[in-house]
Design a protein around this motif. Structure first.
Motif, PDB file in Angstrom:
ATOM      1  N   TRP A  22       6.723 -15.853   7.326  1.00 39.01           N
ATOM      2  CA  TRP A  22       6.719 -14.457   7.768  1.00 39.01           C
ATOM      3  C   TRP A  22       7.154 -13.507   6.665  1.00 39.01           C
ATOM      4  O   TRP A  22       6.716 -12.365   6.611  1.00 39.01           O
ATOM      5  N   TYR A  23       8.013 -13.974   5.764  1.00 37.62           N
ATOM      6  CA  TYR A  23       8.399 -13.163   4.616  1.00 37.62           C
ATOM      7  C   TYR A  23       7.174 -12.902   3.732  1.00 37.62           C
ATOM      8  O   TYR A  23       6.904 -11.756   3.353  1.00 37.62           O
ATOM      9  N   ALA A  24       6.429 -13.950   3.419  1.00 41.89           N
ATOM     10  CA  ALA A  24       5.246 -13.803   2.575  1.00 41.89           C
ATOM     11  C   ALA A  24       4.189 -12.933   3.263  1.00 41.89           C
ATOM     12  O   ALA A  24       3.576 -12.059   2.629  1.00 41.89           O
ATOM     13  N   LEU A  25       3.949 -13.158   4.536  1.00 42.26           N
ATOM     14  CA  LEU A  25       2.971 -12.356   5.265  1.00 42.26           C
ATOM     15  C   LEU A  25       3.392 -10.895   5.349  1.00 42.26           C
ATOM     16  O   LEU A  25       2.536 -10.003   5.313  1.00 42.26           O
ATOM     17  N   SER A  26       4.685 -10.641   5.450  1.00 40.19           N
ATOM     18  CA  SER A  26       5.166  -9.258   5.485  1.00 40.19           C
ATOM     19  C   SER A  26       4.925  -8.552   4.157  1.00 40.19           C
ATOM     20  O   SER A  26       4.489  -7.396   4.136  1.00 40.19           O
ATOM     21  N   ILE A  27       5.204  -9.224   3.061  1.00 35.36           N
ATOM     22  CA  ILE A  27       4.984  -8.643   1.738  1.00 35.36           C
ATOM     23  C   ILE A  27       3.498  -8.341   1.529  1.00 35.36           C
ATOM     24  O   ILE A  27       3.129  -7.247   1.068  1.00 35.36           O
ATOM     25  N   GLY A  29       1.221  -7.900   3.873  1.00 36.17           N
ATOM     26  CA  GLY A  29       0.840  -6.840   4.804  1.00 36.17           C
ATOM     27  C   GLY A  29       1.284  -5.464   4.348  1.00 36.17           C
ATOM     28  O   GLY A  29       0.535  -4.494   4.467  1.00 36.17           O
ATOM     29  N   MET A  30       2.505  -5.369   3.830  1.00 33.09           N
ATOM     30  CA  MET A  30       2.976  -4.076   3.337  1.00 33.09           C
ATOM     31  C   MET A  30       2.169  -3.621   2.123  1.00 33.09           C
ATOM     32  O   MET A  30       1.856  -2.426   1.986  1.00 33.09           O
ATOM     33  N   GLY A  31       1.809  -4.538   1.240  1.00 27.39           N
ATOM     34  CA  GLY A  31       0.998  -4.186   0.080  1.00 27.39           C
ATOM     35  C   GLY A  31      -0.384  -3.710   0.483  1.00 27.39           C
ATOM     36  O   GLY A  31      -0.898  -2.720  -0.051  1.00 27.39           O
ATOM     37  N   MET A  32      -0.999  -4.396   1.436  1.00 23.72           N
ATOM     38  CA  MET A  32      -2.320  -3.988   1.899  1.00 23.72           C
ATOM     39  C   MET A  32      -2.256  -2.652   2.635  1.00 23.72           C
ATOM     40  O   MET A  32      -3.149  -1.811   2.488  1.00 23.72           O
ATOM     41  N   THR A  33      -1.205  -2.439   3.416  1.00 22.97           N
ATOM     42  CA  THR A  33      -1.040  -1.166   4.112  1.00 22.97           C
ATOM     43  C   THR A  33      -0.885  -0.026   3.122  1.00 22.97           C
ATOM     44  O   THR A  33      -1.478   1.044   3.293  1.00 22.97           O
ATOM     45  N   TYR A  34      -0.105  -0.230   2.077  1.00 25.16           N
ATOM     46  CA  TYR A  34       0.066   0.781   1.037  1.00 25.16           C
ATOM     47  C   TYR A  34      -1.275   1.127   0.394  1.00 25.16           C
ATOM     48  O   TYR A  34      -1.588   2.303   0.196  1.00 25.16           O
ATOM     49  N   CYS A  35      -2.063   0.110   0.057  1.00 26.29           N
ATOM     50  CA  CYS A  35      -3.357   0.357  -0.589  1.00 26.29           C
ATOM     51  C   CYS A  35      -4.308   1.116   0.325  1.00 26.29           C
ATOM     52  O   CYS A  35      -5.020   2.014  -0.129  1.00 26.29           O
ATOM     53  N   VAL A  36      -4.332   0.762   1.603  1.00 23.55           N
ATOM     54  CA  VAL A  36      -5.220   1.450   2.545  1.00 23.55           C
ATOM     55  C   VAL A  36      -4.801   2.906   2.711  1.00 23.55           C
ATOM     56  O   VAL A  36      -5.636   3.819   2.656  1.00 23.55           O
ATOM     57  N   ILE A  37      -3.509   3.145   2.888  1.00 22.62           N
ATOM     58  CA  ILE A  37      -3.024   4.517   3.061  1.00 22.62           C
ATOM     59  C   ILE A  37      -3.283   5.339   1.808  1.00 22.62           C
ATOM     60  O   ILE A  37      -3.732   6.482   1.878  1.00 22.62           O
TER      61      ILE A  37
END
Length: 53
Positions: A22-27, A29-37
């Protein structure tokens, strides 16, 4: 090895594995969210972007 299976045992191995998962998936996910935004904001602004050539 899913929580709804009756063989599930809460031991340290499961906590460490799922914690790391879950730590790896969170990192990721946050990176992909940043790129999309960031790409949505850049598209709305309509600027030329930050090209280095």
């Amino acid at each position: 090895m899913l929580p709804f299976c009756f063989e599930w045992v809460y031991d340290m191995g499961h906590f460490v594995f799922h914690g790391g998962l879950w730590y790896a998936l969170s990192i990721i996910g946050m990176g992909m969210t940043y790129c999309v935004i960031k790409s949505v904001i850049d598209t709305i602004k309509g600027g030329k972007g930050n090209h280095l050539h």
